[in-house]
Motif scaffolding. Sequence first.
Motif, mmCIF file in Angstrom:
data_model
loop_
_atom_site.group_PDB
_atom_site.id
_atom_site.type_symbol
_atom_site.label_atom_id
_atom_site.label_comp_id
_atom_site.label_asym_id
_atom_site.label_seq_id
_atom_site.Cartn_x
_atom_site.Cartn_y
_atom_site.Cartn_z
ATOM 1 N N PHE A 164 0.823 -1.208 0.000
ATOM 2 C CA PHE A 164 0.000 0.000 0.000
ATOM 3 C C PHE A 164 0.860 1.264 0.000
ATOM 4 O O PHE A 164 0.411 2.332 0.408
ATOM 5 C CB PHE A 164 -0.930 -0.003 1.215
ATOM 6 C CG PHE A 164 -1.834 -1.200 1.252
ATOM 7 C CD1 PHE A 164 -2.992 -1.244 0.479
ATOM 8 C CD2 PHE A 164 -1.530 -2.300 2.049
ATOM 9 C CE1 PHE A 164 -3.824 -2.351 0.512
ATOM 10 C CE2 PHE A 164 -2.362 -3.413 2.085
ATOM 11 C CZ PHE A 164 -3.514 -3.433 1.311
ATOM 12 N N GLY A 165 2.098 1.111 -0.454
ATOM 13 C CA GLY A 165 2.968 2.263 -0.631
ATOM 14 C C GLY A 165 3.727 2.699 0.593
ATOM 15 O O GLY A 165 4.342 3.778 0.594
ATOM 16 N N TRP A 166 3.725 1.887 1.650
ATOM 17 C CA TRP A 166 4.417 2.286 2.879
ATOM 18 C C TRP A 166 5.781 1.596 2.964
ATOM 19 O O TRP A 166 6.000 0.673 3.747
ATOM 20 C CB TRP A 166 3.571 1.958 4.107
ATOM 21 C CG TRP A 166 4.069 2.652 5.347
ATOM 22 C CD1 TRP A 166 4.706 3.846 5.404
ATOM 23 C CD2 TRP A 166 3.988 2.176 6.695
ATOM 24 N NE1 TRP A 166 5.028 4.153 6.701
ATOM 25 C CE2 TRP A 166 4.596 3.156 7.514
ATOM 26 C CE3 TRP A 166 3.464 1.031 7.282
ATOM 27 C CZ2 TRP A 166 4.689 3.017 8.894
ATOM 28 C CZ3 TRP A 166 3.554 0.890 8.652
ATOM 29 C CH2 TRP A 166 4.154 1.875 9.455
ATOM 30 N N TYR A 188 9.904 5.199 8.586
ATOM 31 C CA TYR A 188 8.855 4.786 9.514
ATOM 32 C C TYR A 188 8.527 3.293 9.368
ATOM 33 O O TYR A 188 8.320 2.588 10.359
ATOM 34 C CB TYR A 188 7.598 5.624 9.295
ATOM 35 C CG TYR A 188 7.790 7.082 9.628
ATOM 36 C CD1 TYR A 188 7.878 7.507 10.956
ATOM 37 C CD2 TYR A 188 7.913 8.035 8.621
ATOM 38 C CE1 TYR A 188 8.069 8.845 11.276
ATOM 39 C CE2 TYR A 188 8.108 9.373 8.924
ATOM 40 C CZ TYR A 188 8.183 9.774 10.250
ATOM 41 O OH TYR A 188 8.383 11.091 10.560
ATOM 42 N N PHE A 189 8.478 2.835 8.115
ATOM 43 C CA PHE A 189 8.199 1.414 7.897
ATOM 44 C C PHE A 189 9.357 0.548 8.405
ATOM 45 O O PHE A 189 9.144 -0.521 8.973
ATOM 46 C CB PHE A 189 7.952 1.145 6.412
ATOM 47 C CG PHE A 189 7.602 -0.280 6.101
ATOM 48 C CD1 PHE A 189 6.386 -0.811 6.487
ATOM 49 C CD2 PHE A 189 8.496 -1.105 5.429
ATOM 50 C CE1 PHE A 189 6.058 -2.133 6.206
ATOM 51 C CE2 PHE A 189 8.178 -2.415 5.139
ATOM 52 C CZ PHE A 189 6.947 -2.932 5.536
ATOM 53 N N ILE A 193 9.165 -2.387 11.236
ATOM 54 C CA ILE A 193 9.667 -3.758 11.104
ATOM 55 C C ILE A 193 10.662 -4.077 12.218
ATOM 56 O O ILE A 193 10.636 -5.166 12.814
ATOM 57 C CB ILE A 193 10.318 -3.970 9.723
ATOM 58 C CG1 ILE A 193 9.282 -3.819 8.606
ATOM 59 C CG2 ILE A 193 10.979 -5.349 9.641
ATOM 60 C CD1 ILE A 193 8.167 -4.830 8.653
ATOM 61 N N VAL A 194 11.538 -3.145 12.516
ATOM 62 C CA VAL A 194 12.548 -3.372 13.559
ATOM 63 C C VAL A 194 11.881 -3.570 14.921
ATOM 64 O O VAL A 194 12.244 -4.480 15.680
ATOM 65 C CB VAL A 194 13.545 -2.196 13.602
ATOM 66 C CG1 VAL A 194 14.427 -2.283 14.845
ATOM 67 C CG2 VAL A 194 14.413 -2.187 12.351
ATOM 68 N N CYS A 195 10.896 -2.744 15.224
ATOM 69 C CA CYS A 195 10.241 -2.812 16.545
ATOM 70 C C CYS A 195 9.372 -4.055 16.705
ATOM 71 O O CYS A 195 9.261 -4.593 17.812
ATOM 72 C CB CYS A 195 9.400 -1.556 16.780
ATOM 73 S SG CYS A 195 10.375 -0.056 16.975
ATOM 74 N N GLU A 274 19.965 3.049 4.742
ATOM 75 C CA GLU A 274 19.292 3.435 3.497
ATOM 76 C C GLU A 274 17.941 4.079 3.776
ATOM 77 O O GLU A 274 17.545 5.037 3.116
ATOM 78 C CB GLU A 274 19.116 2.215 2.589
ATOM 79 C CG GLU A 274 18.554 2.558 1.220
ATOM 80 C CD GLU A 274 18.247 1.341 0.389
ATOM 81 O OE1 GLU A 274 17.162 0.745 0.566
ATOM 82 O OE2 GLU A 274 19.099 0.961 -0.437
ATOM 83 N N SER A 275 17.228 3.562 4.772
ATOM 84 C CA SER A 275 15.919 4.120 5.107
ATOM 85 C C SER A 275 16.027 5.545 5.627
ATOM 86 O O SER A 275 15.147 6.376 5.384
ATOM 87 C CB SER A 275 15.229 3.240 6.158
ATOM 88 O OG SER A 275 15.060 1.928 5.675
ATOM 89 N N SER A 276 17.119 5.830 6.344
ATOM 90 C CA SER A 276 17.313 7.187 6.868
ATOM 91 C C SER A 276 18.031 8.094 5.877
ATOM 92 O O SER A 276 18.414 9.213 6.238
ATOM 93 C CB SER A 276 18.097 7.125 8.181
ATOM 94 O OG SER A 276 19.334 6.472 7.994
#
Length: 347
Positions: A164-166, A188-189, A193-195, A274-276
Amino acid sequence: SSSVMNISEHLSCPLGFGHYNAVDICILETVVIVLLTFLIIAGNLTVIFVFHCAPLLHHYTTSYFIQTMAYADLFVGVSCLVPTLSLLHYSTGVHESFTCQVFGYIISVLKSVSMACLACISVDRYLAITKPLSYNQLVTPCRLRICISLIWIYSCLIFLPSFFGWGKPGYHGDIFEWCATSWLTNAYFTGFIVCLLYAPAAFVICFTYFHIFKICRQHTKEISDRRARFPNHEGDAAGEAGHSPDRRYATVLFRITSIFYVLWLPYIIYFLLESSRVLENPTLSFLTTWLAISNSFCNCVIYSLSNSVFRLGLRRLSETMCSSCMCSKDRDVRDPKPRKRANSCSI
């Protein structure tokens, strides 16, 4: 020129090795992925057959989780045929973005199953050592099947928001051009996943194995002290003999878990960076992703090298297969009449 354009749109060489002598393929990437695909499928099929044909391996309840990991890793190998066919320019007839999303989702779910199974194995061994008298009442085959079902359901649900694009669920070996340029990670995604997956699994494993080896060390010290005081005491020897298999088996499972996190740690670190938007490097993306995927083959190697019962089952399985082949040849050559078939799994 249009055909070349279409190929370039669908093919990316993260390591930069391609387009040699009019051969428009990613050479090094193809070798790595094809080799890993073959090793993962062959290794996990061997584990599944050995577990199926060796009743002694079912002595431990963790065999349920080991077999679940083997099936998940086998499906990882089968899924790796998708980038293999893409590198070889085999058209699947499916839109690239959809293929990339589905492949990334499947790989992420399967590795989540392996991670959750390792956490459950550590809890199982923790209960076996800390509550030996009530262990059989706490851990039953029915509860194990329910636990495995919940692992699959949870793993499938946790990565669904990626459709859904997240964010990107976790596949970063960007063979598909669309994965590298259009499907971006989301901080955020990644935190989600990490949490809900990485951190809880790592915490449970560290907590349980710390206490497992602490208890084993205490028991070993107590037994050594008692044997020093009472050299001829048979009860302590029997207690040591009963406790030693659990400790050895916990050590085997700890090795599997350690190798899992050693191979996955570079991937998780790169995933976070990469996410950050701190680091974006196609070469590191490819190497860390396929290093993590290679764990699907390492599990069966570690288990076969560390577990004597598994080695015995593997040897007997190979002997049974060889003898059945020899018997079939002899029957075809000497005796056309059908003979009574032997049980191929009686090892």
